[in-house]
Design an enzyme around this catalytic site. Structure first.
Site, PDB file in Angstrom:
ATOM      1  N   THR A  52       0.841  -1.201   0.000  1.00  0.00           N
ATOM      2  CA  THR A  52       0.000   0.000   0.000  1.00  0.00           C
ATOM      3  C   THR A  52       0.881   1.258   0.000  1.00  0.00           C
ATOM      4  OG1 THR A  52      -1.443  -1.310   1.441  1.00  0.00           O
ATOM      5  CG2 THR A  52      -1.994   1.017   1.185  1.00  0.00           C
ATOM      6  N   HIS A 112       1.055  -9.717  -6.845  1.00  0.00           N
ATOM      7  CA  HIS A 112       1.654 -10.500  -5.751  1.00  0.00           C
ATOM      8  C   HIS A 112       2.287 -11.775  -6.325  1.00  0.00           C
ATOM      9  CE1 HIS A 112       0.272  -8.039  -2.515  1.00  0.00           C
ATOM     10  NE2 HIS A 112      -0.971  -8.403  -2.537  1.00  0.00           N
ATOM     11  N   ARG A 134       9.893  -8.024   3.212  1.00  0.00           N
ATOM     12  CA  ARG A 134       9.867  -7.529   4.591  1.00  0.00           C
ATOM     13  C   ARG A 134      10.319  -8.639   5.522  1.00  0.00           C
ATOM     14  NH1 ARG A 134       4.321  -5.235   7.593  1.00  0.00           N
ATOM     15  NH2 ARG A 134       5.393  -4.136   9.276  1.00  0.00           N
ATOM     16  N   SER A 142       1.605  -9.202  10.570  1.00  0.00           N
ATOM     17  CA  SER A 142       0.729  -8.341   9.787  1.00  0.00           C
ATOM     18  C   SER A 142      -0.344  -9.182   9.074  1.00  0.00           C
ATOM     19  CB  SER A 142       1.577  -7.563   8.775  1.00  0.00           C
ATOM     20  OG  SER A 142       0.792  -6.654   8.078  1.00  0.00           O
ATOM     21  N   GLY A 268       2.206  -0.059  10.994  1.00  0.00           N
ATOM     22  CA  GLY A 268       3.227   0.492  10.104  1.00  0.00           C
ATOM     23  C   GLY A 268       4.581   0.641  10.783  1.00  0.00           C
TER      24      GLY A 268
HETATM   25  P1  A3P Z   1       1.455  -3.768   9.869  1.00  0.00           P
HETATM   26  O1  A3P Z   1       0.339  -4.759   9.860  1.00  0.00           O
HETATM   27  O2  A3P Z   1       2.719  -4.329  10.429  1.00  0.00           O
HETATM   28  O3  A3P Z   1       1.089  -2.472  10.501  1.00  0.00           O
HETATM   29  P2  A3P Z   1       0.440  -4.370   2.468  1.00  0.00           P
HETATM   30  O4  A3P Z   1       0.225  -2.963   2.078  1.00  0.00           O
HETATM   31  O5  A3P Z   1       1.439  -5.079   1.611  1.00  0.00           O
HETATM   32  O6  A3P Z   1      -0.847  -5.086   2.631  1.00  0.00           O
HETATM   33  O7  A3P Z   1       1.153  -4.329   3.890  1.00  0.00           O
HETATM   34  C1  A3P Z   1       0.467  -3.833   5.009  1.00  0.00           C
HETATM   35  C2  A3P Z   1       1.473  -3.364   6.032  1.00  0.00           C
HETATM   36  O8  A3P Z   1       2.027  -2.107   5.624  1.00  0.00           O
HETATM   37  C3  A3P Z   1       0.794  -3.128   7.370  1.00  0.00           C
HETATM   38  O9  A3P Z   1       1.790  -3.408   8.333  1.00  0.00           O
HETATM   39  C4  A3P Z   1       0.471  -1.645   7.268  1.00  0.00           C
HETATM   40  O10 A3P Z   1       0.219  -1.032   8.512  1.00  0.00           O
HETATM   41  C5  A3P Z   1       1.735  -1.120   6.612  1.00  0.00           C
HETATM   42  N1  A3P Z   1       1.538   0.185   5.966  1.00  0.00           N
HETATM   43  C6  A3P Z   1       0.468   0.609   5.256  1.00  0.00           C
HETATM   44  N2  A3P Z   1       0.663   1.859   4.829  1.00  0.00           N
HETATM   45  C7  A3P Z   1       1.877   2.259   5.279  1.00  0.00           C
HETATM   46  C8  A3P Z   1       2.625   3.475   5.165  1.00  0.00           C
HETATM   47  N3  A3P Z   1       2.150   4.512   4.518  1.00  0.00           N
HETATM   48  N4  A3P Z   1       3.842   3.513   5.748  1.00  0.00           N
HETATM   49  C9  A3P Z   1       4.335   2.450   6.402  1.00  0.00           C
HETATM   50  N5  A3P Z   1       3.667   1.283   6.553  1.00  0.00           N
HETATM   51  C10 A3P Z   1       2.453   1.177   5.991  1.00  0.00           C
END
Ligand code: A3P
Length: 300
Positions: A52, A112, A134, A142, A268
């Site tokens: 994201t 993905h 990650r 997560s 995040g």
């Molecule tokens: P956490 O669950 O550890 O908080 P994806 O986007 O691949 O689905 O991954 C989701 C993870 O990215 C989640 O991690 C989410 O909180 C984090 N995330 C989403 N937006 C973010 C941002 N702008 N900056 C940093 N982390 C972000």
């Protein structure tokens, strides 16, 4: 082979990786029909590794000459997954073969899919691919939270131990996690001009440095004037976790595929796994990572 999924629906193993069954049609369609262009930018991310965030950054950086960084920016009213659609989850769904030829270059898409399953045209053209990975422990935590958010309330909460056991066996959304990460890392080593291997932790630690590297890689580097005017900082704050997670659209909106936008924003942070892992879990995952990653030279 089929498996009971712990994230979205039943899983089906295809080309060595576990896909939710309902998404297989999209995978096959995009493999058959997607025609990459040399100018395309593909964000090939492992689920829950920060897709994201990367989508938001890529969209804003690549379009900054035509979409000004102001209060009307599309990122303020649309979720990043709408702005950078996923090939197999959003573009090639419902047996449709959309005409993507009219989209202006550079086109931005995400996937993905593991490298093994990428549409051939992505590999054969000189389009640019960013592979995002990650730390496995944070990714797992997560994913576990995400799974619980998506589960119907009647199914009850998914136990951490049960999910961990499956994750370690490689049975997870687009797992085995290690194979997915390793193949993208090797792909980047073999194709350094085409593939940028990025780690969530690096982007968190040195966001400015990595955003500048990404902009160069996407062939839209920041000019010194932009740097002096604080454009890089402005983009980082526009795409920050605090900013995006507090937007109305990301608090109440829903994607066409049904997920609530807020499910993509949790903490995040780096290292949240330590709040959940037992000593035994830590040792188990460390051992898998030692065998899978470190022995190959990948530090993650
Ligand atoms: P956490 O669950 O550890 O908080 P994806 O986007 O691949 O689905 O991954 C989701 C993870 O990215 C989640 O991690 C989410 O909180 C984090 N995330 C989403 N937006 C973010 C941002 N702008 N900056 C940093 N982390 C972000």
């Amino acid at each position: 082979p089929k498996e009971q999924d712990w994230v979205m629906s039943h899983l089906y193993q295809y080309q060595g990786f576990w896909h939710p069954i309902r998404e297989l049609q999209g995978v096959l369609s995009c493999q058959h029909h997607f025609q990459a262009r040399d100018t395309d930018i593909i964000l090939a991310t492992n689920p829950k590794c920060g897709s994201t965030w990367l989508k938001a950054l890529a969209y804003v950086v690549v379009n900054r000459k035509i979409i000004p960084l102001d209060d009307n920016h599309s990122l303020l009213s649309k979720n990043p997954h709408e702005l950078v659609p996923c090939l197999e989850l959003r573009v090639y769904v419902d047996h449709q073969v959309p005409d993507l030829t009219e989209l202006p270059s550079p086109r931005l898409f995400s996937t993905h899919l593991p490298v093994e399953s990428l549409p051939l045209s992505i590999k054969e053209t000189s389009c640019k691919v960013v592979c995002l990975a990650r730390d496995p422990k944070d990714t797992f935590i997560s994913l576990w939270h995400f799974a619980n958010k998506l589960r119907p309330p009647n199914d009850g909460k998914l136990q951490l131990e049960e999910a961990f056991d499956k994750f370690c066996k490689g049975v997870s959304f687009l797992g085995p996690f290690w194979d997915h990460v390793l193949s993208s890392w090797k792909y980047s080593l073999d194709n350094p001009n085409k593939v940028f291997f990025l780690k969530y932790e690096d982007l968190k630690e040195q966001p400015k440095l990595y955003l500048k590297k990404l902009a160069e890689f996407w062939e839209c580097p920041f000019s010194s004037e932009e740097e002096n005017n604080g454009v890089v900082d402005e983009i980082l704050s526009l795409c920050s976790f605090d900013n995006l997670s507090n937007l109305e659209v990301n608090k109440i909106g829903k994607l066409s595929t049904g997920e609530h936008n807020e499910a993509f924003f949790r903490k995040g942070e780096v290292g949240d796994w330590a709040n959940y892992f037992t000593q035994e879990m830590t040792e188990k995952l460390d051992e898998i990572c030692l065998n899978k990653f470190q022995l190959c030279g990948l530090k993650i």
